[in-house]
Design a protein around this motif. Structure first.
Motif, PDB file in Angstrom:
ATOM      1  N   ASP A   5       0.824  -1.218   0.000  1.00 22.23           N
ATOM      2  CA  ASP A   5       0.000   0.000   0.000  1.00 22.23           C
ATOM      3  C   ASP A   5       0.848   1.252   0.000  1.00 22.23           C
ATOM      4  OD1 ASP A   5      -2.264  -1.549   2.341  1.00 22.23           O
ATOM      5  OD2 ASP A   5      -2.192  -1.659   0.150  1.00 22.23           O
ATOM      6  N   ALA A   6       2.128   1.124   0.322  1.00 19.89           N
ATOM      7  CA  ALA A   6       2.986   2.296   0.480  1.00 19.89           C
ATOM      8  C   ALA A   6       3.801   2.538  -0.772  1.00 19.89           C
ATOM      9  CB  ALA A   6       3.905   2.104   1.683  1.00 19.89           C
ATOM     10  N   THR A   7       3.108   2.570  -1.915  1.00 22.31           N
ATOM     11  CA  THR A   7       3.771   2.752  -3.193  1.00 22.31           C
ATOM     12  C   THR A   7       4.405   4.133  -3.270  1.00 22.31           C
ATOM     13  OG1 THR A   7       2.031   1.393  -4.134  1.00 22.31           O
ATOM     14  CG2 THR A   7       3.439   2.576  -5.677  1.00 22.31           C
ATOM     15  N   ALA A   8       5.645   4.202  -3.704  1.00 22.07           N
ATOM     16  CA  ALA A   8       6.324   5.485  -3.857  1.00 22.07           C
ATOM     17  C   ALA A   8       5.854   6.171  -5.123  1.00 22.07           C
ATOM     18  CB  ALA A   8       7.832   5.268  -3.917  1.00 22.07           C
ATOM     19  N   TRP A  85       4.608   7.716   0.512  1.00 22.39           N
ATOM     20  CA  TRP A  85       3.840   8.296  -0.581  1.00 22.39           C
ATOM     21  C   TRP A  85       4.397   9.649  -1.042  1.00 22.39           C
ATOM     22  CZ3 TRP A  85      -1.807   7.288   1.476  1.00 22.39           C
ATOM     23  CH2 TRP A  85      -2.210   5.992   1.110  1.00 22.39           C
ATOM     24  N   GLY A  86       5.525  10.049  -0.546  1.00 21.26           N
ATOM     25  CA  GLY A  86       6.141  11.279  -1.014  1.00 21.26           C
ATOM     26  C   GLY A  86       6.492  12.262   0.072  1.00 21.26           C
ATOM     27  N   GLY A  87       6.039  11.995   1.302  1.00 21.76           N
ATOM     28  CA  GLY A  87       6.268  12.949   2.374  1.00 21.76           C
ATOM     29  C   GLY A  87       7.737  13.258   2.611  1.00 21.76           C
ATOM     30  N   ARG A  88       8.576  12.245   2.531  1.00 25.56           N
ATOM     31  CA  ARG A  88      10.004  12.485   2.798  1.00 25.56           C
ATOM     32  C   ARG A  88      10.582  13.519   1.837  1.00 25.56           C
ATOM     33  NH1 ARG A  88       9.897   6.699   2.864  1.00 25.56           N
ATOM     34  NH2 ARG A  88       9.902   5.862   5.000  1.00 25.56           N
ATOM     35  N   ALA A  89      10.049  13.564   0.629  1.00 26.36           N
ATOM     36  CA  ALA A  89      10.543  14.526  -0.363  1.00 26.36           C
ATOM     37  C   ALA A  89       9.925  15.909  -0.189  1.00 26.36           C
ATOM     38  CB  ALA A  89      10.244  14.015  -1.769  1.00 26.36           C
ATOM     39  N   TYR A  90       8.763  15.992   0.479  1.00 25.07           N
ATOM     40  CA  TYR A  90       8.020  17.248   0.512  1.00 25.07           C
ATOM     41  C   TYR A  90       7.996  17.936   1.866  1.00 25.07           C
ATOM     42  CZ  TYR A  90       6.328  15.406  -3.943  1.00 25.07           C
ATOM     43  OH  TYR A  90       6.242  14.887  -5.210  1.00 25.07           O
ATOM     44  N   TYR A  91       8.290  17.232   2.951  1.00 32.94           N
ATOM     45  CA  TYR A  91       8.307  17.878   4.256  1.00 32.94           C
ATOM     46  C   TYR A  91       9.311  19.032   4.243  1.00 32.94           C
ATOM     47  CZ  TYR A  91       6.009  13.549   5.802  1.00 32.94           C
ATOM     48  OH  TYR A  91       5.150  12.479   5.943  1.00 32.94           O
ATOM     49  N   GLY A  92       8.893  20.148   4.848  1.00 31.39           N
ATOM     50  CA  GLY A  92       9.747  21.327   4.897  1.00 31.39           C
ATOM     51  C   GLY A  92       9.581  22.263   3.721  1.00 31.39           C
ATOM     52  N   PHE A 100       0.171  19.612  -6.831  1.00 27.89           N
ATOM     53  CA  PHE A 100      -1.144  19.981  -6.315  1.00 27.89           C
ATOM     54  C   PHE A 100      -1.906  18.766  -5.811  1.00 27.89           C
ATOM     55  CE2 PHE A 100      -5.676  21.150  -7.727  1.00 27.89           C
ATOM     56  CZ  PHE A 100      -5.980  21.762  -6.526  1.00 27.89           C
ATOM     57  N   LEU A 101      -1.837  17.658  -6.537  1.00 29.93           N
ATOM     58  CA  LEU A 101      -2.517  16.444  -6.102  1.00 29.93           C
ATOM     59  C   LEU A 101      -2.043  16.027  -4.719  1.00 29.93           C
ATOM     60  CD1 LEU A 101      -4.364  14.014  -6.715  1.00 29.93           C
ATOM     61  CD2 LEU A 101      -2.404  12.914  -7.827  1.00 29.93           C
ATOM     62  N   TRP A 102      -0.748  16.136  -4.469  1.00 25.59           N
ATOM     63  CA  TRP A 102      -0.200  15.725  -3.177  1.00 25.59           C
ATOM     64  C   TRP A 102      -0.612  16.695  -2.067  1.00 25.59           C
ATOM     65  CZ3 TRP A 102       2.449  16.255   1.252  1.00 25.59           C
ATOM     66  CH2 TRP A 102       2.959  15.101   1.857  1.00 25.59           C
ATOM     67  N   SER A 103      -0.445  17.974  -2.282  1.00 22.20           N
ATOM     68  CA  SER A 103      -0.736  18.939  -1.217  1.00 22.20           C
ATOM     69  C   SER A 103      -2.224  18.976  -0.890  1.00 22.20           C
ATOM     70  CB  SER A 103      -0.244  20.335  -1.605  1.00 22.20           C
ATOM     71  OG  SER A 103      -0.854  20.789  -2.802  1.00 22.20           O
ATOM     72  N   ALA A 299      -4.593   7.756  -1.639  1.00 17.39           N
ATOM     73  CA  ALA A 299      -3.193   8.085  -1.897  1.00 17.39           C
ATOM     74  C   ALA A 299      -3.091   9.359  -2.731  1.00 17.39           C
ATOM     75  CB  ALA A 299      -2.503   6.934  -2.621  1.00 17.39           C
ATOM     76  N   PRO A 300      -2.077  10.178  -2.494  1.00 15.59           N
ATOM     77  CA  PRO A 300      -1.889  11.407  -3.267  1.00 15.59           C
ATOM     78  C   PRO A 300      -1.097  11.144  -4.536  1.00 15.59           C
ATOM     79  CG  PRO A 300      -0.218  11.286  -1.576  1.00 15.59           C
ATOM     80  CD  PRO A 300      -1.061  10.036  -1.428  1.00 15.59           C
ATOM     81  N   LEU A 301      -1.395  10.031  -5.191  1.00 16.28           N
ATOM     82  CA  LEU A 301      -0.590   9.528  -6.298  1.00 16.28           C
ATOM     83  C   LEU A 301      -1.457   9.232  -7.513  1.00 16.28           C
ATOM     84  CD1 LEU A 301       1.591   6.955  -4.307  1.00 16.28           C
ATOM     85  CD2 LEU A 301       2.176   9.319  -4.879  1.00 16.28           C
TER      86      LEU A 301
END
Length: 397
Positions: A5-8, A85-92, A100-103, A299-301
């Motif tokens: 479920d934790a597809t990158a 799902w992308g948080g590590r790349a977007y935090y901060g 936009f889909l992710w945020s 998922a924001p994907l």
């Protein structure tokens, strides 16, 4: 083994730019800067939340408007999933500078965190959007739309199917579908279709399995259920799988609880609507209709990143019908492809036959003819893409 479920996020190259919210005055910018603050105020007014929840909602307002994206608490049950799902790349980073889909998706997850939806205690599992959904089901408009089914019932089966398909397409304008389509000829709603591949879609109802990925609850979910009832009743599908959100999302997205509310509304109705409700209830009980609430639904994907179990499920279906604007954005990758990009090309990756029923409420669109795009731009500028006044039915084998 990694969590399926934790597809990158997909790393596949694509020349079309990803939609972001950083352009002031753009539609995505208005969602983050204007629509989300208004929604937070509406949610706060709808429930007697305590001081802690109200402080959390105020903090989310400030953070999403002026701050940077922060991770979920370490105790959150899905923290690792959102990290992957992308948080590590977007935090901060600013909410406005990431896809936009992710945020937009992450905003709704943080809203649920603020109101203690996942926190053990008295507010756990309380849908912050439920009052808005129930108000639609209890409205005079809903009553009128259900009563229109009695006029549709005597019509030939093919005309009923066409009307119900358009009812599902237009959602809370479903009365147009039931009444004008049943009368024959082009309706006012039909004239607002920017693409109509309904004939191909109907050819894909082959008596096997239908996957219908729902969009909104309330008055928009009822026509989806009525379409499923028709397809089951007339042998157009043997088994229908209705894909829902596992938790409240994007204000009105349908969950299992919303399906049950809609079914109770149908079964309590008179005439053809009540009969359809009874058949749907029985279909759930005997397994001809199945509900599915996969974590990837929130998922924001894009759908290009489908986990393997969903990929196999959609591949095995006669057709997967994706409802609504968010599902369309995920299908196309929330990228600004030229509007004349063929739908077949944009969805070539999808595992199996796929169709989209969508009213246009965002910038992303493909599958238009050059003449259609030029005429729309000349008449309305870019408003036709985001105003919800136009729709499309697209399909491919």
């Amino acid at each position: 083994m990694p969590d399926p479920d934790a597809t990158a996020p997909s790393a596949a190259p694509d020349d079309a730019p990803v939609v972001v919210s950083s352009v002031r005055g753009s539609f995505p910018w208005s969602v983050l800067a204007e629509r989300h603050p208004a929604l937070l105020a509406k949610v706060e007014d709808a429930f007697p939340y305590g001081p802690g929840q109200r402080r959390a909602l105020a903090a989310l307002l400030t953070n999403s408007s002026e701050g940077v994206i922060e991770p979920l608490p370490a105790s959150a049950p899905d923290r690792a999933r959102w990290d992957a799902w992308g948080g590590r790349a977007y935090y901060g980073r600013s909410w406005f500078d990431v896809p936009f889909l992710w945020s937009e998706s992450y905003f709704y997850r943080q809203l649920l965190e603020a109101v203690d939806y996942f926190t053990p205690g008295p507010w756990q599992g309380i849908d912050p959007f439920r009052p808005f959904k129930l108000a639609e089901l209890d409205s005079a408009e809903a009553e009128e739309e259900l009563a229109a089914l009695d006029d549709l019932a005597p019509r030939p089966v093919e005309e009923q199917e066409e009307a119900l398909l358009h009812g599902s397409l237009w959602g809370n304008r479903a009365d147009l579908g039931f009444r004008l389509q049943a009368a024959g000829g082009e309706s006012a709603a039909d004239s607002q279709l920017v693409a109509d591949e309904s004939r191909m879609l109907r050819s894909l109802f082959a008596g096997g399995t239908l996957c219908l990925v729902a969009d909104n609850a309330g008055r928009e979910l009822v026509p989806d259920l009525l379409l499923i009832d028709h397809l089951l009743r007339h042998g157009r599908t043997r088994h229908a799988v209705l894909h829902l959100k596992p938790y409240p999302y994007y204000v009105s997205d349908a969950t299992t609880a919303d399906v049950l509310d809609a079914l109770r509304r149908l079964t309590a109705a008179d005439g053809a609507a009540g009969e359809a409700g009874g058949r749907l209830w029985a279909a759930l009980a005997d397994g001809r209709l199945t509900l599915r609430a996969h974590p990837f639904a929130c998922a924001p994907l894009p759908y290009a990143d489908l986990p393997e179990d969903l990929r196999q499920e959609f591949a095995a279906a006669d057709v997967t019908v994706l409802k609504g604007d968010l599902n369309y954005r995920r299908l196309i990758g929330d990228r600004l492809h030229p509007a004349t990009t063929p739908f077949v090309e944009a969805t070539a990756y999808f595992p199996g036959a796929v169709a989209a029923l969508r009213t246009l409420k965002s910038d992303v669109v493909v599958g238009l003819t050059p003449a259609t795009e030029a005429a729309l731009d000349a008449a309305e500028g870019g408003r036709w893409r985001t105003g919800g006044t136009h729709a499309l039915i697209q399909a491919r084998r």
